[in-house]
Write a protein that holds these residues in place. Structure first.
Motif, PDB file in Angstrom:
ATOM      1  N   PHE A  17       0.851  -1.175   0.000  1.00 15.89           N
ATOM      2  CA  PHE A  17       0.000   0.000   0.000  1.00 15.89           C
ATOM      3  C   PHE A  17       0.894   1.235   0.000  1.00 15.89           C
ATOM      4  O   PHE A  17       1.782   1.371   0.845  1.00 15.89           O
ATOM      5  N   ILE A  18       0.646   2.142  -0.935  1.00 17.39           N
ATOM      6  CA  ILE A  18       1.491   3.322  -1.060  1.00 17.39           C
ATOM      7  C   ILE A  18       0.634   4.584  -1.166  1.00 17.39           C
ATOM      8  O   ILE A  18      -0.568   4.529  -1.460  1.00 17.39           O
ATOM      9  N   SER A  19       1.289   5.712  -0.917  1.00 24.79           N
ATOM     10  CA  SER A  19       0.649   7.018  -1.096  1.00 24.79           C
ATOM     11  C   SER A  19       1.557   7.845  -2.006  1.00 24.79           C
ATOM     12  O   SER A  19       2.262   7.287  -2.847  1.00 24.79           O
ATOM     13  N   ASP A  20       1.574   9.152  -1.812  1.00 28.78           N
ATOM     14  CA  ASP A  20       2.395  10.002  -2.673  1.00 28.78           C
ATOM     15  C   ASP A  20       3.670  10.478  -1.986  1.00 28.78           C
ATOM     16  O   ASP A  20       4.348  11.379  -2.492  1.00 28.78           O
ATOM     17  N   ASN A  21       4.026   9.884  -0.842  1.00 27.71           N
ATOM     18  CA  ASN A  21       5.235  10.341  -0.154  1.00 27.71           C
ATOM     19  C   ASN A  21       6.488   9.694  -0.739  1.00 27.71           C
ATOM     20  O   ASN A  21       6.422   8.779  -1.557  1.00 27.71           O
ATOM     21  N   GLN A  22       7.648  10.191  -0.319  1.00 27.25           N
ATOM     22  CA  GLN A  22       8.926   9.745  -0.886  1.00 27.25           C
ATOM     23  C   GLN A  22       9.221   8.276  -0.572  1.00 27.25           C
ATOM     24  O   GLN A  22       9.746   7.555  -1.416  1.00 27.25           O
ATOM     25  N   GLU A  23       8.910   7.842   0.631  1.00 30.56           N
ATOM     26  CA  GLU A  23       9.163   6.450   0.989  1.00 30.56           C
ATOM     27  C   GLU A  23       8.301   5.508   0.153  1.00 30.56           C
ATOM     28  O   GLU A  23       8.738   4.412  -0.225  1.00 30.56           O
ATOM     29  N   SER A  24       7.086   5.919  -0.157  1.00 31.79           N
ATOM     30  CA  SER A  24       6.223   5.115  -1.021  1.00 31.79           C
ATOM     31  C   SER A  24       6.816   5.002  -2.422  1.00 31.79           C
ATOM     32  O   SER A  24       6.780   3.939  -3.042  1.00 31.79           O
ATOM     33  N   ILE A  44       0.688  -3.795  -6.006  1.00 31.48           N
ATOM     34  CA  ILE A  44       0.845  -2.420  -5.533  1.00 31.48           C
ATOM     35  C   ILE A  44      -0.518  -1.740  -5.558  1.00 31.48           C
ATOM     36  O   ILE A  44      -1.207  -1.724  -6.576  1.00 31.48           O
ATOM     37  N   ILE A  45      -0.888  -1.175  -4.423  1.00 28.87           N
ATOM     38  CA  ILE A  45      -2.184  -0.524  -4.281  1.00 28.87           C
ATOM     39  C   ILE A  45      -1.953   0.922  -3.854  1.00 28.87           C
ATOM     40  O   ILE A  45      -1.474   1.180  -2.747  1.00 28.87           O
ATOM     41  N   ARG A  46      -2.264   1.840  -4.749  1.00 29.85           N
ATOM     42  CA  ARG A  46      -2.123   3.265  -4.425  1.00 29.85           C
ATOM     43  C   ARG A  46      -3.430   3.745  -3.811  1.00 29.85           C
ATOM     44  O   ARG A  46      -4.487   3.684  -4.449  1.00 29.85           O
ATOM     45  N   LEU A  47      -3.360   4.206  -2.590  1.00 28.07           N
ATOM     46  CA  LEU A  47      -4.562   4.599  -1.869  1.00 28.07           C
ATOM     47  C   LEU A  47      -5.063   5.958  -2.326  1.00 28.07           C
ATOM     48  O   LEU A  47      -4.287   6.891  -2.529  1.00 28.07           O
ATOM     49  N   SER A  48      -6.373   6.062  -2.459  1.00 31.15           N
ATOM     50  CA  SER A  48      -7.002   7.316  -2.859  1.00 31.15           C
ATOM     51  C   SER A  48      -7.009   8.289  -1.687  1.00 31.15           C
ATOM     52  O   SER A  48      -6.780   7.922  -0.535  1.00 31.15           O
ATOM     53  N   GLN A  49      -7.293   9.543  -1.962  1.00 38.39           N
ATOM     54  CA  GLN A  49      -7.376  10.545  -0.904  1.00 38.39           C
ATOM     55  C   GLN A  49      -8.487  10.221   0.079  1.00 38.39           C
ATOM     56  O   GLN A  49      -8.364  10.468   1.286  1.00 38.39           O
ATOM     57  N   GLY A  72       1.065 -12.551   3.968  1.00 40.26           N
ATOM     58  CA  GLY A  72       0.458 -13.617   4.742  1.00 40.26           C
ATOM     59  C   GLY A  72       1.436 -14.306   5.659  1.00 40.26           C
ATOM     60  O   GLY A  72       1.053 -14.928   6.653  1.00 40.26           O
ATOM     61  N   GLU A  73       2.724 -14.176   5.344  1.00 47.49           N
ATOM     62  CA  GLU A  73       3.748 -14.889   6.096  1.00 47.49           C
ATOM     63  C   GLU A  73       4.338 -14.059   7.216  1.00 47.49           C
ATOM     64  O   GLU A  73       4.504 -14.528   8.347  1.00 47.49           O
ATOM     65  N   ASP A  74       4.676 -12.805   6.940  1.00 49.61           N
ATOM     66  CA  ASP A  74       5.382 -11.974   7.908  1.00 49.61           C
ATOM     67  C   ASP A  74       4.524 -10.889   8.543  1.00 49.61           C
ATOM     68  O   ASP A  74       5.000 -10.138   9.378  1.00 49.61           O
ATOM     69  N   GLY A  75       3.264 -10.774   8.134  1.00 50.12           N
ATOM     70  CA  GLY A  75       2.395  -9.787   8.742  1.00 50.12           C
ATOM     71  C   GLY A  75       2.453  -8.436   8.076  1.00 50.12           C
ATOM     72  O   GLY A  75       2.555  -8.331   6.849  1.00 50.12           O
ATOM     73  N   VAL A  76       2.411  -7.374   8.887  1.00 48.55           N
ATOM     74  CA  VAL A  76       2.338  -6.006   8.392  1.00 48.55           C
ATOM     75  C   VAL A  76       3.647  -5.279   8.691  1.00 48.55           C
ATOM     76  O   VAL A  76       4.113  -5.276   9.827  1.00 48.55           O
ATOM     77  N   HIS A  77       4.241  -4.666   7.645  1.00 42.36           N
ATOM     78  CA  HIS A  77       5.487  -3.918   7.803  1.00 42.36           C
ATOM     79  C   HIS A  77       5.268  -2.494   7.317  1.00 42.36           C
ATOM     80  O   HIS A  77       4.847  -2.285   6.182  1.00 42.36           O
ATOM     81  N   ASP A  78       5.551  -1.522   8.168  1.00 42.68           N
ATOM     82  CA  ASP A  78       5.444  -0.128   7.747  1.00 42.68           C
ATOM     83  C   ASP A  78       6.734   0.640   7.965  1.00 42.68           C
ATOM     84  O   ASP A  78       6.754   1.868   7.921  1.00 42.68           O
ATOM     85  N   ASP A  79       7.814  -0.083   8.198  1.00 44.37           N
ATOM     86  CA  ASP A  79       9.140   0.523   8.281  1.00 44.37           C
ATOM     87  C   ASP A  79       9.817   0.366   6.925  1.00 44.37           C
ATOM     88  O   ASP A  79       9.927  -0.751   6.408  1.00 44.37           O
ATOM     89  N   ILE A  80      10.266   1.476   6.330  1.00 45.25           N
ATOM     90  CA  ILE A  80      10.768   1.430   4.955  1.00 45.25           C
ATOM     91  C   ILE A  80      11.981   0.524   4.813  1.00 45.25           C
ATOM     92  O   ILE A  80      12.131  -0.176   3.803  1.00 45.25           O
ATOM     93  N   GLU A  81      12.849   0.499   5.813  1.00 49.16           N
ATOM     94  CA  GLU A  81      14.019  -0.379   5.735  1.00 49.16           C
ATOM     95  C   GLU A  81      13.589  -1.849   5.719  1.00 49.16           C
ATOM     96  O   GLU A  81      14.110  -2.650   4.937  1.00 49.16           O
ATOM     97  N   ARG A  82      12.655  -2.199   6.579  1.00 52.38           N
ATOM     98  CA  ARG A  82      12.156  -3.581   6.632  1.00 52.38           C
ATOM     99  C   ARG A  82      11.446  -3.957   5.332  1.00 52.38           C
ATOM    100  O   ARG A  82      11.595  -5.059   4.825  1.00 52.38           O
ATOM    101  N   ILE A  83      10.684  -3.022   4.798  1.00 52.62           N
ATOM    102  CA  ILE A  83       9.983  -3.276   3.531  1.00 52.62           C
ATOM    103  C   ILE A  83      10.979  -3.554   2.417  1.00 52.62           C
ATOM    104  O   ILE A  83      10.856  -4.544   1.686  1.00 52.62           O
ATOM    105  N   CYS A  84      11.986  -2.698   2.268  1.00 50.00           N
ATOM    106  CA  CYS A  84      12.969  -2.854   1.194  1.00 50.00           C
ATOM    107  C   CYS A  84      13.760  -4.149   1.352  1.00 50.00           C
ATOM    108  O   CYS A  84      13.996  -4.872   0.370  1.00 50.00           O
ATOM    109  N   THR A  85      14.168  -4.465   2.579  1.00 46.13           N
ATOM    110  CA  THR A  85      14.915  -5.694   2.822  1.00 46.13           C
ATOM    111  C   THR A  85      14.078  -6.919   2.478  1.00 46.13           C
ATOM    112  O   THR A  85      14.572  -7.863   1.853  1.00 46.13           O
TER     113      THR A  85
END
Length: 217
Positions: A17-24, A44-49, A72-85
């Protein structure tokens, strides 16, 4: 630290899930560069306003911030470093993009380079680093290059052609990165697009040469 698993046990199929920020934008660029969308491992799901407002009001919950990778395996990640890794591991690209423990530590330092935005000091530092190097950390692309590229794309896109060469070594590197196989095709096919650079002008600025105005006498 992410648990190191056997490569044959990796089976993450997730939603990013992404928005319009730099990390997204970084997560978006990396996911497509690794072709995880093409092989249907990540959606990839871009969230609406409207959805973003609902998130802000607490009416719906995905993660505490965006981007957010839900698997489904690791749950929810909202830390950009964890997401990229996680994305790099699922693409079996850790040996190239992450490298050994020393290089991983260096890669990690690039996540915070733009915490205060794109500043002159950071641009100067990168330009000096790239004066004698084709990539930031190694003789090949690493995650550090993708991180910096993602954060600088909007910056370069907003400049006029002459301003893009203020930091000539950084400009050369940026143009090289956006033309790498996989990334170039994705940028052309998406709305993101390539930033306009003229290779001959990059070479001339780098050698201190200037074009002669053919109209001048």
């Amino acid at each position: 630290q992410m648990c190191i698993r056997d490569r044959y046990q990796r089976r993450v199929h997730g939603d990013l899930f992404i928005s319009d920020n730099q990390e997204s934008f970084l997560a978006y660029i990396l996911t497509n560069y690794l072709q995880l969308v093409k092989i249907q491992k990540v959606n990839i799901i871009r969230l609406s306003q409207t959805t973003l407002r609902s998130l802000g009001a607490g009416q719906i919950q995905i993660g505490s911030r965006l981007p957010c990778l839900v698997t489904g395996e690791d749950g929810v990640h909202d830390d950009i470093e964890r997401i990229c890794t996680t994305l790099v591991w699922e693409a079996y690209a850790e040996k190239v993009l992450l490298g050994d423990s020393e290089q991983q530590s260096q890669v990690k330092s690039y996540y915070g380079k733009f915490s205060s935005g794109v500043t002159e000091s950071v641009l100067q530092e990168l330009n000096i680093r790239l004066e004698t190097a084709s990539f930031l950390l190694n003789y090949n692309i690493t995650l550090a290059d993708i991180i910096v590229f993602a954060y600088l794309h909007e910056y370069f896109a907003k400049l006029d052609l002459q301003e893009r060469f203020k930091y000539v070594h950084l400009a050369r590197w940026f143009n090289h990165i956006q033309h790498l196989p996989g990334l170039r095709d994705f940028l052309l096919e998406s709305k993101t697009g390539l930033v306009n650079f003229k290779r001959d002008l990059v070479a001339e600025v780098g050698t201190g040469k200037q074009k002669k105005d053919k109209k001048s006498k």
